[in-house]
Every structure is written in C-alpha cells, then in structure tokens.
Design a protein around this motif. Structure first.
Motif, mmCIF file in Angstrom:
data_model
loop_
_atom_site.group_PDB
_atom_site.id
_atom_site.type_symbol
_atom_site.label_atom_id
_atom_site.label_comp_id
_atom_site.label_asym_id
_atom_site.label_seq_id
_atom_site.Cartn_x
_atom_site.Cartn_y
_atom_site.Cartn_z
ATOM 1 N N THR A 141 0.849 -1.185 0.000
ATOM 2 C CA THR A 141 0.000 0.000 0.000
ATOM 3 C C THR A 141 0.890 1.244 0.000
ATOM 4 N N VAL A 142 0.687 2.080 -0.992
ATOM 5 C CA VAL A 142 1.398 3.363 -1.098
ATOM 6 C C VAL A 142 0.376 4.468 -0.880
ATOM 7 N N ASP A 143 0.654 5.340 0.070
ATOM 8 C CA ASP A 143 -0.226 6.469 0.379
ATOM 9 C C ASP A 143 0.462 7.752 -0.079
ATOM 10 N N TYR A 144 -0.038 8.326 -1.174
ATOM 11 C CA TYR A 144 0.478 9.609 -1.650
ATOM 12 C C TYR A 144 -0.426 10.710 -1.117
ATOM 13 N N ASN A 145 0.116 11.498 -0.203
ATOM 14 C CA ASN A 145 -0.674 12.513 0.495
ATOM 15 C C ASN A 145 0.124 13.818 0.484
ATOM 16 N N PRO A 146 0.040 14.583 -0.617
ATOM 17 C CA PRO A 146 0.920 15.750 -0.775
ATOM 18 C C PRO A 146 0.718 16.827 0.278
ATOM 19 N N GLY A 147 -0.473 16.895 0.869
ATOM 20 C CA GLY A 147 -0.716 17.906 1.902
ATOM 21 C C GLY A 147 -0.178 17.523 3.262
ATOM 22 N N GLY A 148 0.037 16.210 3.470
ATOM 23 C CA GLY A 148 0.600 15.746 4.729
ATOM 24 C C GLY A 148 -0.381 15.612 5.870
ATOM 25 N N ASP A 149 -1.645 15.988 5.676
ATOM 26 C CA ASP A 149 -2.652 15.903 6.734
ATOM 27 C C ASP A 149 -3.261 14.501 6.720
ATOM 28 N N ALA A 150 -3.105 13.778 7.829
ATOM 29 C CA ALA A 150 -3.596 12.403 7.909
ATOM 30 C C ALA A 150 -5.114 12.321 7.795
ATOM 31 N N ASN A 151 -5.813 13.430 8.019
ATOM 32 C CA ASN A 151 -7.270 13.437 7.936
ATOM 33 C C ASN A 151 -7.793 13.777 6.539
ATOM 34 N N THR A 152 -6.890 14.042 5.606
ATOM 35 C CA THR A 152 -7.316 14.339 4.238
ATOM 36 C C THR A 152 -8.012 13.129 3.636
ATOM 37 N N PRO A 153 -9.218 13.290 3.089
ATOM 38 C CA PRO A 153 -9.895 12.141 2.486
ATOM 39 C C PRO A 153 -9.139 11.632 1.267
ATOM 40 N N VAL A 154 -9.261 10.336 1.023
ATOM 41 C CA VAL A 154 -8.623 9.708 -0.132
ATOM 42 C C VAL A 154 -9.488 9.949 -1.357
ATOM 43 N N TYR A 155 -8.913 10.569 -2.370
ATOM 44 C CA TYR A 155 -9.654 10.854 -3.595
ATOM 45 C C TYR A 155 -9.825 9.604 -4.455
ATOM 46 N N ALA A 156 -8.750 8.866 -4.647
ATOM 47 C CA ALA A 156 -8.799 7.688 -5.526
ATOM 48 C C ALA A 156 -7.879 6.613 -4.983
ATOM 49 N N VAL A 157 -8.232 5.357 -5.270
ATOM 50 C CA VAL A 157 -7.370 4.213 -4.959
ATOM 51 C C VAL A 157 -7.168 3.419 -6.243
ATOM 52 N N LEU A 158 -5.902 3.160 -6.552
ATOM 53 C CA LEU A 158 -5.541 2.334 -7.696
ATOM 54 C C LEU A 158 -5.156 0.951 -7.186
ATOM 55 N N VAL A 159 -5.726 -0.085 -7.784
ATOM 56 C CA VAL A 159 -5.469 -1.460 -7.364
ATOM 57 C C VAL A 159 -4.894 -2.213 -8.552
ATOM 58 N N GLY A 160 -3.741 -2.855 -8.365
ATOM 59 C CA GLY A 160 -3.090 -3.545 -9.473
ATOM 60 C C GLY A 160 -2.858 -5.019 -9.193
ATOM 61 N N LYS A 161 -3.146 -5.828 -10.186
ATOM 62 C CA LYS A 161 -2.860 -7.261 -10.111
ATOM 63 C C LYS A 161 -1.371 -7.487 -10.337
ATOM 64 N N GLY A 162 -0.733 -8.129 -9.347
ATOM 65 C CA GLY A 162 0.710 -8.326 -9.424
ATOM 66 C C GLY A 162 1.112 -9.792 -9.385
#
Length: 429
Positions: free
Chosen positions: A176-197
């Motif tokens: 799981t990679v969390d890209y959160n450019p604002g750094g606020d842990a309470n920022t809602p997640v806009y999108a989740v990308l899921v990849g078959k590996g």
C-alpha cells in the motif's frame, strides 16, 4: 542509416514518388513521415511509421519540424521504442510539451521494463519493493509505504493474496502506497488504484499449457500500470490524496498450493469456492478492492491482465473497460480517446455477479468451462463487483488486453506496451 535520425512529419504532396505501402521517405539526411493532414494526422499510421523507422537500424529518433502535436509525437514513440531502447526518442515543441513527453517516456520505460523482467528476476516481494522505491524517490516527503508479506497476510485476513501465493517459495505481498501531498492524515482519499501483481502464472493445479504459460511474466502488468500511472500523475502535478494497492503473488504448483474445491472466506464475509486455480487474478484483486472500499474514496480503478476472453474480444488492440457506474465507463472511454490509449467498454451488470455459481459458497471464482465460459471477461468483472460498494459507484475495472505482445507486429515491438497508464493518469488528474 545513422544511429540518430531527424524525423519530420510531412504532407503527402511535399514529395513525388511516395509509395503507398511505405509511409516514410529518406531525403537530405532526414526521414519524413507522410501524413495526409498534419493538423489531424492518423495516429495509427504514425505509430506504424515509428516501427518502420526503428527497423532501419536507427538508435535514436530526433523529432523535428512544426507539424508534431503531442499525441503525434507519442504515437511515433510507441511504435519506435522497444526492449533495449525504451527512452530513444527526443521530442520537439515548447518546453512544457517536451518536459511532459520526456517524463511520460521515462515512466513508460520503467513500467515496460518491469513487465519485461523474467519471472526469476521479479518475484512478489521484489515487485512490491521496486514499485515502492520508484514512487518514494519521486515524492519522498509525501509518500508512506506499508508492505504485508507471507503468513502475515493470512493473519490480517487477506485471504486471496495469501492463498494464491502460498504455493510458491517466493512469499506473496500486499503493498500500500499512500500519496498525500498535503501531509494531513485526515485528508480524504480521492482515488485508490489497485493492481494485479501475479509475477508468474503457471495456472496452479489448473495448469496452463506451455504456449499459454510462455508470456506469463507479464501477469503483473496491472501492478506496473497502476504504479506507473501514479508516478506520472505525481510528476504532472497531482495535488489530491491517492493510494495504490498492489496485490502480489506467484501462482505455482506445490504440495501446499491452493486447490480446486477449496473455499476462501474474505474480509467482507463473501465465501468463494475455487473452480479454477488459473482464475487467480480476481482472487488477489478482491483483497485489494476490499481494502480500497474501506477508504471510502471517490474513485477506485483496478487494472489487471485478467482474462483471455478480453483479448479475444478486442484482438489485443484495446483495453476492455467495465463499470456498473455508467458515468465512470463513459468518462474513461472519453479520456482514453483524448490520450490515444485505445479502450472499449464490455458488458457489466449486477446479474454478472451470479454467473459463477457454487453449491458450497456464495460464488465460485470461475466455472469449469475453458476460459470461464461465455462472457468470461464480464463474468470475471462480475466477480470483482462483489468486493466494492453495492452498485459499484465510482469503480472502474480495466482488463489490460493491450498490455503485452508476445511477438512484434506493425504497431508494437515485442514485449510490454505501457497501454493503460495514460488513461489512469488522466482519470486521477
């Protein structure tokens, strides 16, 4: 032919003696690509011209002249690049255009190289680590990494990834990679990308024939595509919080591999009977989709080299799009067209969830018929629909039928293509 060649677009009537069968002409130490209308060129023909230029022994293509649009340059690059020279095009135009294309070429080169790695080079944990390292280097202050490996997957309830991967000496992993450019842990997640590996797919006990197994190093193409899309979006200025989940495993035959008739119980309570161990991609993606849904994002996009049925339907020329949310699939189709990343929608309705019945569980993972029976690609998407919110609002499934070519053709060199990256990047931007 020089190792570096200057390539210009030219109108058909600029030269005499054009051959209808050959879209290129060499004159004055330049190569000219013929187009009928430079303001609206046929991008497919330009990509084919890229293949022809590469076949002349040109090592580096330097694009020049006034007619090259961004899409036309990228079409040429897709045809020209190949294993060993994935970053071999020098672009032209204003500084912003050149920068965007250079970044795009670099990300595609990384993703294509990842897919082209041998299955002994690339195992589940190394896939997760390579993706994590690549993304972390792009935005070290904005990214948080979490990796779950081996038996810990079972302990935390990620039953699909664990069971598909437990038969291999190379343990499965969930990144799981969390890209959160604002750094606020309470920022809602806009999108989740899921990849078959799936770093190699033998088919398990439903073992593939040799010809069908030969190119199965590419079965982690969904993971590379999702990671590449996030990487490109970051470089192009992504400001929203986006998470990436890679479901990594190696599907092997062993004395402790999962078996036909096994029943898996997922975190959301869904029970799944194994009717085909070669329908493993949907089993690992189910974990990723459950995890993604728990984050309540506006958008979930999963990408996977999931079914041969999608390849048969599209001829490997298009990626197949599935969504119960008709706005999602319409938007994805429009975006794919804008970025020249061919895609086409295939059917998905709520009733597809019941197309793989089981007498012993809520559903089977497939059927015992070859290819999952009629409508196999839609049935696989219907299985996945059980693991997102009811109605599938905001969820898009991309079956990457155009992700990899076992041999070269008039459009592509042999190997990974990067198809799908541009579409996902545009959707999350």
């Amino acid at each position: 032919m020089s190792n570096t060649a200057i390539i210009e677009l030219s109108q058909q009537n600029d030269f005499s003696g054009w051959q209808q069968s050959n879209p290129i002409v060499i004159k004055d130490d330049k190569i000219f690509v013929r187009v009928s209308d430079p303001s609206n060129p046929d991008l497919r023909e330009i990509q084919q011209a890229g293949r022809k230029v590469e076949s002349l022994g040109v090592e580096t293509a330097q694009l020049a002249g006034v007619h090259w649009s961004e899409n036309a340059q990228w079409a040429f690059a897709q045809g020209f690049t190949k294993v060993g020279k994935l970053e071999a095009v020098q672009f032209c135009g204003d500084a912003d255009t050149v920068s965007r294309l250079q970044q795009k070429q670099a990300v595609y080169a990384w993703a294509r190289d990842l897919i082209n790695q041998t299955p002994s080079q690339l195992v589940p944990v190394s896939l997760a680590n390579q993706a994590a390292d690549y993304l972390k280097n792009l935005a070290p202050e904005a990214i948080h990494i979490d990796t779950i490996i081996g038996d810990e997957l079972e302990n935390q309830g990620w039953t699909g990834i664990y069971n598909v991967g437990k038969g291999s000496v190379n343990p499965p992993a969930m990144l799981t990679v969390d890209y959160n450019p604002g750094g606020d842990a309470n920022t809602p997640v806009y999108a989740v990308l899921v990849g078959k590996g799936i770093t190699f797919d033998s088919g398990g006990y439903s073992i593939k024939p040799s010809a069908g197994m030969f190119s199965m190093k590419c079965d982690m193409g969904g993971a590379a595509t999702a990671a590449g899309a996030l990487a490109l979006a970051i470089q192009w200025g992504l400001k929203k919080r986006v998470k990436l989940i890679l479901c990594c495993a190696e599907n092997m035959v062993s004395d402790h591999a999962y078996k036909l008739g096994d029943i898996l119980t997922y975190k959301n309570g869904t029970t799944v009977e194994i009717a085909n161990t070669d329908a493993e991609g949907r089993l690992v993606l189910a974990d990723g989709l459950i995890a993604a849904s728990e984050m309540n994002p506006e958008m979930i996009i999963d990408s996977a080299t999931l079914t041969g049925a999608a390849m048969l339907a599209t001829g490997g020329e298009y990626n197949a799009l599935f969504a119960m949310d008709k706005h999602m699939v319409a938007n994805a189709l429009a975006v794919a067209g804008e970025v020249n990343d061919p895609a086409w929608p295939l059917p998905l309705e709520a009733f597809h969830q019941s197309k793989c019945p089981s007498a012993f569980a809520d559903t089977a993972n497939s059927t015992t018929q070859k290819g999952g029976g009629a409508g196999g690609a839609s049935n696989a998407a219907g299985f996945l629909a059980r693991f997102v919110n009811p109605g599938g609002k905001g969820w898009l499934h991309i079956d990457l039928a155009a992700c990899y070519h076992e041999s070269s053709n008039s459009m592509w060199a042999a190997g990974a293509t990067g198809s799908g990256i541009a579409t996902i990047t545009s959707l999350i931007l």
